[in-house]
Design a protein around this motif. Structure first.
Motif, PDB file in Angstrom:
ATOM      1  N   GLY A   1       0.869  -1.351   0.031  1.00 27.62           N
ATOM      2  CA  GLY A   1       0.130   0.025   0.053  1.00 27.62           C
ATOM      3  C   GLY A   1       0.843   1.343  -0.064  1.00 27.62           C
ATOM      4  N   ALA A   2       2.032   1.232  -0.753  1.00 28.99           N
ATOM      5  CA  ALA A   2       2.884   2.429  -0.727  1.00 28.99           C
ATOM      6  C   ALA A   2       2.032   3.425  -1.356  1.00 28.99           C
ATOM      7  CB  ALA A   2       4.226   2.240  -1.235  1.00 28.99           C
ATOM      8  N   LYS A   3       2.445   4.833  -0.735  1.00 37.42           N
ATOM      9  CA  LYS A   3       1.470   5.862  -1.372  1.00 37.42           C
ATOM     10  C   LYS A   3       2.106   6.237  -2.642  1.00 37.42           C
ATOM     11  CE  LYS A   3      -0.080   7.421   3.238  1.00 37.42           C
ATOM     12  NZ  LYS A   3       0.879   7.223   4.118  1.00 37.42           N
ATOM     13  N   PHE A   4       3.433   6.295  -2.736  1.00 36.32           N
ATOM     14  CA  PHE A   4       4.293   7.077  -3.666  1.00 36.32           C
ATOM     15  C   PHE A   4       5.478   5.808  -4.031  1.00 36.32           C
ATOM     16  CE2 PHE A   4       2.939  10.867  -1.899  1.00 36.32           C
ATOM     17  CZ  PHE A   4       2.510  11.616  -3.250  1.00 36.32           C
ATOM     18  N   SER A   5       5.860   5.782  -5.579  1.00 34.27           N
ATOM     19  CA  SER A   5       6.934   4.817  -5.674  1.00 34.27           C
ATOM     20  C   SER A   5       7.910   5.729  -6.528  1.00 34.27           C
ATOM     21  CB  SER A   5       6.892   3.749  -6.248  1.00 34.27           C
ATOM     22  OG  SER A   5       6.267   3.770  -7.442  1.00 34.27           O
ATOM     23  N   VAL A   6       9.242   5.101  -6.427  1.00 36.67           N
ATOM     24  CA  VAL A   6      10.150   6.034  -7.281  1.00 36.67           C
ATOM     25  C   VAL A   6      11.156   4.760  -7.659  1.00 36.67           C
ATOM     26  CG1 VAL A   6      11.833   6.691  -5.513  1.00 36.67           C
ATOM     27  CG2 VAL A   6      11.609   8.055  -7.506  1.00 36.67           C
ATOM     28  N   MET A   7      11.575   4.791  -8.690  1.00 38.89           N
ATOM     29  CA  MET A   7      12.634   3.749  -9.317  1.00 38.89           C
ATOM     30  C   MET A   7      13.936   4.195  -9.591  1.00 38.89           C
ATOM     31  SD  MET A   7      12.968   0.405  -9.625  1.00 38.89           S
ATOM     32  CE  MET A   7      11.107   0.031  -9.201  1.00 38.89           C
ATOM     33  N   ILE A   8      15.162   3.847  -8.909  1.00 35.74           N
ATOM     34  CA  ILE A   8      16.388   4.456  -9.365  1.00 35.74           C
ATOM     35  C   ILE A   8      17.231   3.354 -10.084  1.00 35.74           C
ATOM     36  CG2 ILE A   8      18.420   5.549  -8.393  1.00 35.74           C
ATOM     37  CD1 ILE A   8      16.488   6.398  -5.748  1.00 35.74           C
ATOM     38  N   GLY A   9      17.696   3.770 -11.500  1.00 37.33           N
ATOM     39  CA  GLY A   9      18.691   2.871 -11.958  1.00 37.33           C
ATOM     40  C   GLY A   9      19.910   3.653 -12.511  1.00 37.33           C
ATOM     41  N   ASP A  10      20.662   3.270 -13.149  1.00 33.89           N
ATOM     42  CA  ASP A  10      22.009   3.864 -13.659  1.00 33.89           C
ATOM     43  C   ASP A  10      21.573   5.230 -14.459  1.00 33.89           C
ATOM     44  OD1 ASP A  10      23.378   2.018 -12.657  1.00 33.89           O
ATOM     45  OD2 ASP A  10      23.701   1.024 -14.553  1.00 33.89           O
ATOM     46  N   SER A  11      20.566   5.262 -15.339  1.00 36.23           N
ATOM     47  CA  SER A  11      20.011   6.345 -15.967  1.00 36.23           C
ATOM     48  C   SER A  11      19.586   7.520 -14.926  1.00 36.23           C
ATOM     49  CB  SER A  11      19.260   6.215 -16.797  1.00 36.23           C
ATOM     50  OG  SER A  11      17.933   5.738 -16.620  1.00 36.23           O
ATOM     51  N   GLU A  12      18.908   7.121 -14.130  1.00 32.70           N
ATOM     52  CA  GLU A  12      18.408   8.178 -13.071  1.00 32.70           C
ATOM     53  C   GLU A  12      19.386   8.792 -12.302  1.00 32.70           C
ATOM     54  OE1 GLU A  12      16.888   5.436 -13.510  1.00 32.70           O
ATOM     55  OE2 GLU A  12      14.658   5.892 -14.144  1.00 32.70           O
ATOM     56  N   LEU A  13      20.457   7.860 -11.872  1.00 29.71           N
ATOM     57  CA  LEU A  13      21.707   8.447 -11.117  1.00 29.71           C
ATOM     58  C   LEU A  13      22.408   9.417 -12.101  1.00 29.71           C
ATOM     59  CD1 LEU A  13      22.964   5.017  -9.512  1.00 29.71           C
ATOM     60  CD2 LEU A  13      21.951   7.129  -8.352  1.00 29.71           C
ATOM     61  N   GLU A  14      22.577   9.079 -13.261  1.00 27.71           N
ATOM     62  CA  GLU A  14      23.396   9.985 -14.185  1.00 27.71           C
ATOM     63  C   GLU A  14      22.773  11.094 -14.254  1.00 27.71           C
ATOM     64  OE1 GLU A  14      24.468   8.971 -18.680  1.00 27.71           O
ATOM     65  OE2 GLU A  14      25.113   7.500 -17.161  1.00 27.71           O
ATOM     66  N   SER A  15      21.388  11.222 -14.324  1.00 33.59           N
ATOM     67  CA  SER A  15      20.714  12.392 -14.701  1.00 33.59           C
ATOM     68  C   SER A  15      20.301  13.309 -13.367  1.00 33.59           C
ATOM     69  CB  SER A  15      19.288  12.249 -15.557  1.00 33.59           C
ATOM     70  OG  SER A  15      18.465  11.496 -14.577  1.00 33.59           O
ATOM     71  N   GLY A  16      20.348  12.557 -12.508  1.00 37.57           N
ATOM     72  CA  GLY A  16      20.240  13.295 -10.754  1.00 37.57           C
ATOM     73  C   GLY A  16      18.494  13.209 -10.895  1.00 37.57           C
ATOM     74  N   THR A  17      17.563  12.703 -11.590  1.00 36.50           N
ATOM     75  CA  THR A  17      16.242  13.093 -11.363  1.00 36.50           C
ATOM     76  C   THR A  17      15.688  11.530 -11.648  1.00 36.50           C
ATOM     77  OG1 THR A  17      15.888  13.509 -13.792  1.00 36.50           O
ATOM     78  CG2 THR A  17      15.885  15.186 -12.182  1.00 36.50           C
ATOM     79  N   ALA A  18      14.319  11.341 -10.932  1.00 39.14           N
ATOM     80  CA  ALA A  18      13.721  10.322 -11.120  1.00 39.14           C
ATOM     81  C   ALA A  18      12.108  10.446 -11.243  1.00 39.14           C
ATOM     82  CB  ALA A  18      13.803   9.168  -9.963  1.00 39.14           C
ATOM     83  N   LYS A  19      11.357   9.699 -11.686  1.00 38.51           N
ATOM     84  CA  LYS A  19       9.966   9.724 -11.511  1.00 38.51           C
ATOM     85  C   LYS A  19       9.326   9.231 -10.330  1.00 38.51           C
ATOM     86  CE  LYS A  19       9.348  10.853 -16.174  1.00 38.51           C
ATOM     87  NZ  LYS A  19       9.184  12.342 -16.464  1.00 38.51           N
ATOM     88  N   LEU A  20       8.637  10.124  -9.792  1.00 39.48           N
ATOM     89  CA  LEU A  20       7.928  10.005  -8.569  1.00 39.48           C
ATOM     90  C   LEU A  20       6.341   9.447  -8.918  1.00 39.48           C
ATOM     91  CD1 LEU A  20       8.273   9.878  -5.515  1.00 39.48           C
ATOM     92  CD2 LEU A  20       7.115  12.264  -5.525  1.00 39.48           C
ATOM     93  N   LYS A  21       6.011   8.542  -8.659  1.00 33.48           N
ATOM     94  CA  LYS A  21       4.787   7.841  -9.054  1.00 33.48           C
ATOM     95  C   LYS A  21       3.710   7.981  -7.885  1.00 33.48           C
ATOM     96  CE  LYS A  21       2.696   4.096 -11.394  1.00 33.48           C
ATOM     97  NZ  LYS A  21       2.587   2.653 -11.490  1.00 33.48           N
ATOM     98  N   ASP A  22       2.658   8.849  -8.055  1.00 32.71           N
ATOM     99  CA  ASP A  22       1.573   8.570  -7.117  1.00 32.71           C
ATOM    100  C   ASP A  22       0.640   7.433  -7.402  1.00 32.71           C
ATOM    101  OD1 ASP A  22      -0.653   9.081  -5.403  1.00 32.71           O
ATOM    102  OD2 ASP A  22      -1.283  10.892  -6.544  1.00 32.71           O
ATOM    103  N   MET A  23       0.969   6.343  -6.350  1.00 26.18           N
ATOM    104  CA  MET A  23       0.516   4.986  -6.506  1.00 26.18           C
ATOM    105  C   MET A  23      -0.973   4.705  -6.540  1.00 26.18           C
ATOM    106  SD  MET A  23       3.326   2.963  -6.715  1.00 26.18           S
ATOM    107  CE  MET A  23       2.949   1.357  -6.264  1.00 26.18           C
ATOM    108  N   GLN A  24      -1.747   5.481  -5.861  1.00 24.85           N
ATOM    109  CA  GLN A  24      -3.187   5.456  -5.798  1.00 24.85           C
ATOM    110  C   GLN A  24      -3.868   6.709  -6.824  1.00 24.85           C
ATOM    111  OE1 GLN A  24      -2.186   5.713  -2.310  1.00 24.85           O
ATOM    112  NE2 GLN A  24      -1.709   3.674  -2.224  1.00 24.85           N
TER     113      GLN A  24
END
Ligand code: ATP
Ligand code: MG
Length: 447
Positions: A384-407
């Protein structure tokens, strides 16, 4: 061959995490209301010297005669012969602690509460367990009927906060030792000609504790008890006035009650006021809360008399009644953010971000299993996580990630993985909360 699985002892219960919200709800209610009435929490041992219960609960009671779990210390412990008992109730331990810690020399009345496990060797059934939980309150240092009214009002406030309906408050006075002696004689005179029809337990009650004859649950005994003399006709002037005042105060506070002369309570230490809140919804184990006054107890334990009163509320029975009535329980908080990862560097970053967020009180979780991205997202959903974010090499490189509102329905938003991750995320969380509370658009605006 595998050995058979060992199961929990008869009459005990597990509370698994998915059920915990019910316990958290009732514990929060009882604590908040106790504090609102000025009661302070006390803790005391799970086991005490057996003598404490024998002396306070009383050696003719069911609890002492057949329900206590006791062990006798052996030579190995250096206390040979000392008998200890798992607490069957909370009043004895609280009173002992009050006396032993000198609390009666501080401001009176002392007003205490506790949430404890209790142990009684009973026949397990719905609402009757061998390990059960009680919320209890004790007030020491006042004989005034206003104290009785306040204690009863606290019980009532809790049952109201729990959203319970169909609860009857039964009150009675069982007088002081003086009025009781006359009444016990009247009871013996009444029951004598009926004794041969009555159960074995009632035979010994007749000898040792005739008041308990009124409490027998067997059909024939309770039918006979129906016409027994009524204690209220035997009260001395002081006890009578006390009871009248209690009724006046309850009425003034808008608390409805029924005077029920059959309520005598199971334990020996009661004097004057006794009461029970009885639910009509959970069958024969309907007493959700029971209590009263025990002006002689502290004197009996310490030699220095001090009036006192209180009640015990069975939390399993309270929860059972709430369930039967479809009462509301508070929702449990779930994970605020699941920080998933792809690859070792991403996993390390996820762990670091989680640690920072948690220091701010955010419920943050990351992968500790080594799952695929897909499986991680499935897990985030499950918890039941409210938000999620996924961090891989490309996110680390760009310094940004996509924050997803789960519901929510909004598109994932960019969030930087830098130093302000925590404060930006916290703002999102608050906005989501506001949106849930009806402030539409708060989150979308921020995103
Ligand atoms: P009963 O008449 O139901 O046996 P009691 O007089 O023994 O109750 P108390 O000693 O007054 O009960 O305990 C206070 C409260 O604790 C009761 O009103 C009930 O809600 C709860 N309680 C007592 N015994 C049990 C048990 N074995 N299992 C679950 N709850 C219990
Ligand atoms: Mg009992």
């Amino acid at each position: 061959m595998a050995q058979p699985m060992i199961q929990k002892p008869n009459g005990t219960r597990d509370v698994i995490p998915s059920q915990m919200y019910k316990w958290n709800t009732v514990e929060a209610i009882v604590k908040a209301q106790a504090e609102a009435y000025g009661f302070k929490e006390i803790r005391f041992p799970t086991f005490e010297d057996t003598g404490l219960f024998v002396r306070s609960v009383g050696d003719t009671t069911d609890v002492v005669q057949k329900e206590m779990y006791s062990v006798t210390a052996t030579e190995r412990t250096g206390e040979q012969g000392t008998s200890y008992t798992l607490r069957p109730e909370g009043t004895a331990g609280t009173m002992r602690a009050l006396i032993e810690n000198g609390l009666l020399n501080e401001g009176l009345p002392q007003k205490l509460f506790y949430v404890i496990s209790c142990f009684r060797h009973e026949k397990p059934q719905a609402g009757r367990l061998r390990e059960f939980h009680q919320f209890g309150v004790e007030m020491a240092g006042t004989q005034d009927p206003r104290a009785d009214a306040e204690v009863i009002a606290l019980g009532k406030s809790i049952l109201d906060m729990a959203g319970l309906k169909n609860i009857t408050l039964n009150i009675n006075s069982i007088g002081c030792p003086e009025c009781r002696a006359k009444y016990q004689q009247a009871l013996r005179d009444y029951f004598k000609p009926h004794l041969d029809k009555m159960c074995d337990t009632c035979h010994s009650r007749y000898e040792k504790n005739p008041l308990r004859l009124l409490d027998c649950k067997s059909e024939i005994c309770s039918e006979i008890a129906g016409d027994a003399p009524v204690i209220l006709d035997y009260l001395c002037e002081e006890c009578g006035t006390h009871f009248e005042s209690l009724k006046k105060y309850l009425t003034a506070m808008g608390i409805e009650f029924t005077v029920n002369p059959r309520i005598v309570r199971g334990l020996d230490y009661y004097t004057k006021t006794v009461f029970e809140f009885i639910s009509n919804d959970i069958g024969s184990q309907g007493t959700v809360c029971g209590g009263g006054r025990y002006d002689g107890l502290i004197g009996q334990l310490s030699g220095k008399p001090c009036p006192a009163l209180g009640f015990g509320m069975g939390l399993e029975r309270l929860i059972l009644t709430m369930e039967n009535q479809g009462a509301d329980f508070a929702d449990e908080e779930t994970c605020d953010i699941y920080i998933g990862s792809m690859g070792e560097a991403g996993a390390v970053k996820a762990m670091q971000l989680c640690r920072e967020l948690r220091a701010d009180g955010v419920r943050a979780e990351c992968d500790v299993v080594g799952r695929s991205v897909r499986a991680q997202m499935k897990y985030a959903d499950k918890i039941g996580a409210k938000f999620s974010v996924m961090i891989g090499d490309s996110e680390l490189e760009s310094g940004t990630a996509k924050l997803k509102d789960m519901q929510g329905k909004s598109e994932p938003a960019d969030i930087t993985l830098g130093e302000d991750f925590g404060s930006v995320f916290n703002a999102m969380l608050i906005a989501k909360q506001l949106e849930a509370e009806g402030l539409d658009g708060a989150l979308t605006e921020l995103l």
